[in-house]
Scaffold this motif. Structure first.
Motif, PDB file in Angstrom:
ATOM      1  N   ALA A   1     -21.263  40.868  68.534  1.00  0.00           N
ATOM      2  CA  ALA A   1     -21.970  39.584  68.478  1.00  0.00           C
ATOM      3  C   ALA A   1     -23.477  39.767  68.560  1.00  0.00           C
ATOM      4  CB  ALA A   1     -21.479  38.676  69.605  1.00  0.00           C
ATOM      5  N   VAL A   2     -23.923  40.682  69.414  1.00  0.00           N
ATOM      6  CA  VAL A   2     -25.365  40.906  69.573  1.00  0.00           C
ATOM      7  C   VAL A   2     -25.943  41.577  68.330  1.00  0.00           C
ATOM      8  CG1 VAL A   2     -27.100  42.187  70.875  1.00  0.00           C
ATOM      9  CG2 VAL A   2     -25.284  40.968  72.087  1.00  0.00           C
ATOM     10  N   SER A   3     -25.245  42.572  67.796  1.00  0.00           N
ATOM     11  CA  SER A   3     -25.796  43.343  66.681  1.00  0.00           C
ATOM     12  C   SER A   3     -25.810  42.566  65.373  1.00  0.00           C
ATOM     13  CB  SER A   3     -25.006  44.645  66.501  1.00  0.00           C
ATOM     14  OG  SER A   3     -23.654  44.389  66.188  1.00  0.00           O
ATOM     15  N   ASP A   4     -25.041  41.478  65.274  1.00  0.00           N
ATOM     16  CA  ASP A   4     -25.057  40.692  64.037  1.00  0.00           C
ATOM     17  C   ASP A   4     -26.424  40.082  63.756  1.00  0.00           C
ATOM     18  OD1 ASP A   4     -22.793  40.879  62.506  1.00  0.00           O
ATOM     19  OD2 ASP A   4     -21.683  39.338  63.586  1.00  0.00           O
ATOM     20  N   VAL A   5     -27.258  39.966  64.760  1.00  0.00           N
ATOM     21  CA  VAL A   5     -28.588  39.406  64.535  1.00  0.00           C
ATOM     22  C   VAL A   5     -29.436  40.359  63.686  1.00  0.00           C
ATOM     23  CG1 VAL A   5     -29.800  40.382  66.538  1.00  0.00           C
ATOM     24  CG2 VAL A   5     -30.423  38.120  65.703  1.00  0.00           C
ATOM     25  N   PHE A   6     -29.050  41.644  63.633  1.00  0.00           N
ATOM     26  CA  PHE A   6     -29.797  42.617  62.837  1.00  0.00           C
ATOM     27  C   PHE A   6     -29.337  42.639  61.381  1.00  0.00           C
ATOM     28  CE2 PHE A   6     -29.836  44.327  67.208  1.00  0.00           C
ATOM     29  CZ  PHE A   6     -31.200  44.225  67.432  1.00  0.00           C
ATOM     30  N   GLY A   7     -28.274  41.882  61.071  1.00  0.00           N
ATOM     31  CA  GLY A   7     -27.769  41.827  59.708  1.00  0.00           C
ATOM     32  C   GLY A   7     -28.375  40.682  58.923  1.00  0.00           C
ATOM     33  N   GLY A   8     -27.689  40.331  57.836  1.00  0.00           N
ATOM     34  CA  GLY A   8     -28.147  39.232  56.999  1.00  0.00           C
ATOM     35  C   GLY A   8     -27.624  37.902  57.481  1.00  0.00           C
ATOM     36  N   SER A   9     -27.864  36.870  56.707  1.00  0.00           N
ATOM     37  CA  SER A   9     -27.449  35.525  57.084  1.00  0.00           C
ATOM     38  C   SER A   9     -25.965  35.315  56.820  1.00  0.00           C
ATOM     39  CB  SER A   9     -28.271  34.486  56.310  1.00  0.00           C
ATOM     40  OG  SER A   9     -28.286  34.790  54.927  1.00  0.00           O
ATOM     41  N   ALA A  10     -25.397  34.353  57.548  1.00  0.00           N
ATOM     42  CA  ALA A  10     -23.983  34.028  57.401  1.00  0.00           C
ATOM     43  C   ALA A  10     -23.825  32.975  56.316  1.00  0.00           C
ATOM     44  CB  ALA A  10     -23.414  33.520  58.727  1.00  0.00           C
ATOM     45  N   GLU A  11     -23.676  33.435  55.087  1.00  0.00           N
ATOM     46  CA  GLU A  11     -23.519  32.514  53.957  1.00  0.00           C
ATOM     47  C   GLU A  11     -22.806  33.221  52.823  1.00  0.00           C
ATOM     48  OE1 GLU A  11     -27.339  31.673  51.898  1.00  0.00           O
ATOM     49  OE2 GLU A  11     -28.223  32.803  53.554  1.00  0.00           O
TER      50      GLU A  11
END
Length: 218
Positions: A91-101
């Motif tokens: 959950a924390v590391s997803d902020v380093f990825g792209g957008s949820a779309e």
């Protein structure tokens, strides 16, 4: 990032960091790490990166459980702690990825991961541009190599893990063409069968992110 990337990151962390637990390290613990790393992405069928992504909640629960482990050293509690820690890391590391779309390589939102405590989305940093991007596969491959080469997993488990890496590679190669591939395969299905097959629709909103809606009967 791909769910498999998160799974391999958590598994690599387990095999590298957790041998200090001695007898607690074993198949159940490694399985908890891998499954815990995958688990938050089950919300693809709800509101992706919102329904099962709790960067604060999972992190707090992990440290609470970690304190309990120091007091009791219970093997089942250790396994639970590892699973929750893996979910928190996801959950924390997803902020380093792209957008949820739907097409994060053509971003139109700033939905990285939802923070239930603050009641808002964290913006994506896009170090990994989207799930299945070339850099995503490289991260997946790197952490998978750490896990497989550690010697902590059995030969049978290594075979499964290598197969999952291969699947991740195929997914990465096809990522931008998945919609077209799906439409092409759908066109080959006889009309008589289309009425009984599930219909998959992708819905996007600014507040709830991306939701995959699967309905039977059309």
């Amino acid at each position: 990032m791909m769910a498999l990337t998160h799974g391999f990151v958590a598994l690599a962390a387990a095999v590298v960091v957790l041998p200090v637990l001695g007898d607690h390290v074993g198949t159940p613990l490694l399985l908890a790490a891998f499954v815990g790393g995958l688990a938050p992405d089950a919300d693809l069928l709800a509101s992706h990166r919102k329904s099962l992504h709790y960067p604060v909640g999972f992190s707090v629960l992990f440290f609470v459980l970690l304190g309990a482990v120091h007091l009791t050293a219970s093997a089942p509690l250790v396994v639970l702690t590892v699973g929750v820690g893996a979910a928190a890391l996801h959950a924390v590391s997803d902020v380093f990825g792209g957008s949820a779309e739907r097409e994060p390589w053509n971003p139109v939102t700033e939905n990285g991961v939802y923070n239930h405590v603050l009641g808002r989305w964290h913006r994506p940093r896009r170090y990994v541009r989207y799930s299945g991007a070339p850099e995503d596969f490289l991260v997946c491959l790197g952490f998978a190599a750490v896990a497989i080469s550690s010697g902590s997993t059995s030969a049978a488990a290594d075979t499964v893990l290598i197969s999952l890496v291969a699947f991740a590679g195929v997914y990465s190669l096809c990522r931008k063409r998945l919609a077209a591939i799906g439409a092409g395969i759908g066109g080959l299905v006889p009309a008589s069968l289309r009425a009984i097959l599930p219909a998959v629709r992708v819905r996007e909103t600014e507040t709830d992110g991306t939701t995959i809606d699967i309905r039977f009967g059309r």
